[in-house]
Design an enzyme around this catalytic site. Structure first.
Site, PDB file in Angstrom:
ATOM      1  N   LYS A  89       0.811  -1.225   0.000  1.00 57.99           N
ATOM      2  CA  LYS A  89       0.000   0.000   0.000  1.00 57.99           C
ATOM      3  C   LYS A  89       0.844   1.275   0.000  1.00 57.99           C
ATOM      4  O   LYS A  89       0.433   2.301  -0.525  1.00 57.99           O
ATOM      5  CB  LYS A  89      -0.957  -0.008   1.185  1.00 57.99           C
ATOM      6  CG  LYS A  89      -2.093  -0.998   0.997  1.00 57.99           C
ATOM      7  CD  LYS A  89      -3.229  -0.736   1.963  1.00 57.99           C
ATOM      8  CE  LYS A  89      -4.452  -1.559   1.613  1.00 57.99           C
ATOM      9  NZ  LYS A  89      -4.294  -2.992   1.958  1.00 57.99           N
ATOM     10  N   GLU A 111      -9.782   7.116   3.915  1.00 56.00           N
ATOM     11  CA  GLU A 111     -10.712   6.193   4.569  1.00 56.00           C
ATOM     12  C   GLU A 111      -9.948   4.911   4.828  1.00 56.00           C
ATOM     13  O   GLU A 111      -8.998   4.597   4.116  1.00 56.00           O
ATOM     14  CB  GLU A 111     -11.909   5.906   3.651  1.00 56.00           C
ATOM     15  CG  GLU A 111     -11.709   4.790   2.622  1.00 56.00           C
ATOM     16  CD  GLU A 111     -10.663   5.087   1.540  1.00 56.00           C
ATOM     17  OE1 GLU A 111     -10.400   6.278   1.287  1.00 56.00           O
ATOM     18  OE2 GLU A 111     -10.094   4.126   0.990  1.00 56.00           O
ATOM     19  N   SER A 377       1.591  -9.908  -1.196  1.00 55.29           N
ATOM     20  CA  SER A 377       1.257  -8.486  -0.996  1.00 55.29           C
ATOM     21  C   SER A 377       1.611  -7.952   0.387  1.00 55.29           C
ATOM     22  O   SER A 377       1.836  -6.755   0.544  1.00 55.29           O
ATOM     23  CB  SER A 377      -0.230  -8.269  -1.282  1.00 55.29           C
ATOM     24  OG  SER A 377      -1.027  -9.125  -0.479  1.00 55.29           O
TER      25      SER A 377
HETATM   26  C1  LIG Z   1      -5.125  -4.035   1.586  1.00 53.37           C
HETATM   27  C2  LIG Z   1      -4.440  -5.290   1.266  1.00 53.37           C
HETATM   28  C3  LIG Z   1      -4.851  -6.103   0.189  1.00 53.37           C
HETATM   29  C4  LIG Z   1      -6.077  -5.818  -0.647  1.00 53.37           C
HETATM   30  O1  LIG Z   1      -6.046  -4.622  -1.364  1.00 53.37           O
HETATM   31  P1  LIG Z   1      -5.834  -4.570  -2.925  1.00 53.37           P
HETATM   32  O2  LIG Z   1      -6.141  -3.161  -3.295  1.00 53.37           O
HETATM   33  O3  LIG Z   1      -6.767  -5.554  -3.544  1.00 53.37           O
HETATM   34  O4  LIG Z   1      -4.426  -4.930  -3.196  1.00 53.37           O
HETATM   35  C5  LIG Z   1      -4.118  -7.237  -0.108  1.00 53.37           C
HETATM   36  N1  LIG Z   1      -3.038  -7.591   0.637  1.00 53.37           N
HETATM   37  C6  LIG Z   1      -2.626  -6.844   1.688  1.00 53.37           C
HETATM   38  C7  LIG Z   1      -1.433  -7.300   2.464  1.00 53.37           C
HETATM   39  C8  LIG Z   1      -3.305  -5.680   2.040  1.00 53.37           C
HETATM   40  O5  LIG Z   1      -2.894  -4.962   3.086  1.00 53.37           O
END
Ligand SMILES: *Cc1c(COP(=O)(O)O)cnc(C)c1O
Length: 391
Positions: A89, A111, A377
């Protein structure tokens, strides 16, 4: 076939900017200026320096040997979990705050649902010395105390949204209300590839650094910059959009988007938006969203707080409709299994969201000589309480 946004802000049948009239000047200013600002040489210099020295990019592309042996193929993990703040993020919030500064804004609003985007926003506001206000549902504030504490430590003001279900969509409404009331000094940092045009395109561009790096790293490691598969989880869709971005035009690269099936697609407790959704408007764009027959939003459910969003970014609605990406899902149980397997085989504790992408390895029939890239992610520290319960 074109998978990028067009001049009107649409991906095929999805996207656009459905906003209250009073927000029109802000969104219009952003639309007019975002491309030229983010393509400026000194914007790029400043962003790239911070991505390197502050975030820790490039994030490694790691050949997961034992996981590869288990599934009899070649699996690479893109380590977004190693970024500062523990997920992808920050790539987006950093880009947007540099943009906000160049637009002369001094007050940042955001938000947040689970608090991950709120923390990433509070982080870059501290970095830049800008005032930060984060709207968060009252229910979420209670559920996500550690992230609320993080935001406060970082100097942000956390304002509870007390209307409706007191969750993410109510926090979003409050943020929009704030922006309408403070149009001159305030910039709204949106956390995924959602919202009115140009947000989805802008966020996808900031996250596209993920696939830009994958290409270079794969070329170095295998002699071919293109994998056979790229797999990513989808909440709003920003990490997937970033991981897919530079492969969209090459149809030989199979793109797999994994949504949260929660307790099962047909259980009434899921967040498998593209499969269960119908076209509708949410947060200012036309996309697929989970709704009742008279158009009321259905509250999504997933064990992972980052995936329980009732819609999906318009780019993904388009990838779903055209078939360019395959949309699949993983249940809570399947994701948890994948968490424990990655811990055991690779010594990496993944975020629950990322574990949905890993879970798909059980169903993917990749061949022995094929290359699979999974976007990891985020890291699992934030999910420890859930994991402890299952030990
Ligand atoms: C917020 C988050 C997501 C989901 O958000 P996307 O916009 O779909 O990427 C996925 N993995 C992690 C670790 C997150 O913090």
């Amino acid at each position: 076939m074109n998978y990028q946004v067009n001049e009107k802000g649409y991906y095929g049948n999805f996207g656009g900017a459905f906003i209250p009239e009073m927000l029109f000047p802000n969104v219009e200013e952003l639309r007019e200026k975002y491309l030229s600002i983010i393509q400026e040489k000194d914007f790029q210099l400043e962003l790239n320096e911070l991505l390197r020295d502050y975030v820790g990019r490039p994030s490694p592309l790691y050949y997961a040997k034992r996981l590869s042996e288990r599934y009899n193929t070649n699996i690479y993990l893109k380590r977004e979990d190693l970024n500062h703040t523990g997920a992808h993020k920050i790539n987006n919030t950093l880009g947007q705050i540099l943009l906000a500064k160049r637009l002369g804004r001094t007050r940042i609003i955001a938000e947040t649902g689970a608090g991950q985007h709120g923390v990433a926003t509070a982080t870059v506001c501290a970095l830049m010395g800008l005032k930060c206000i984060v709207y968060m549902g009252e229910v979420d504030i209670k559920r996500q105390a550690p992230n609320v504490a993080r935001m406060k430590l970082l100097g942000a003001e956390v304002i509870p949204a007390t209307s409706g279900s007191k969750t993410l969509k109510d926090a979003t409404n409050e943020a929009i209300r704030d922006w309408i009331n403070n149009p001159v000094d305030t910039y709204y940092i949106i956390g995924s590839v959602v919202g009115p045009h140009p947000y989805p395109d802008m966020v996808a561009r900031f996250q596209s650094v993920i696939s830009e790096e994958i290409k270079k790293q794969l070329l170095e490691k295998t002699g071919n910059e293109n994998p056979d598969y790229v797999i990513a989880c989808v909440g709003g869709g920003s990490n997937a959009a970033g991981a897919f971005y530079h492969f969209l035009e090459n149809e030989k690269v199979k793109l797999i988007a994994v949504e949260a099936a929660g307790k099962g697609i047909d259980s009434g407790h899921s967040a498998a938006t593209s499969v269960l959704g119908k076209p509708g408007i949410i947060h200012g764009s036309k996309t697929l969203l989970m709704q009742t027959s008279d158009g009321q939003i259905i509250e999504p459910y997933s064990i992972s707080a980052g995936l329980d969003y009732p819609g999906v970014g318009p780019i993904h609605a388009h990838l779903f409709e055209t078939g360019r990406a395959e949309f699949v899902s993983a249940t809570d149980e399947e994701a948890l299994k994948a968490v424990f397997l990655l811990c055991e085989l690779e010594g990496i504790i993944p975020a629950l969201e990322s574990a949905h992408a890993l879970a798909y390895l059980e169903k993917l029939k990749a061949k022995e000589n094929e290359v699979v890239v999974i976007n990891l992610s985020g890291r699992g520290d934030k999910d420890l309480a859930t994991y402890i319960e299952k030990l």
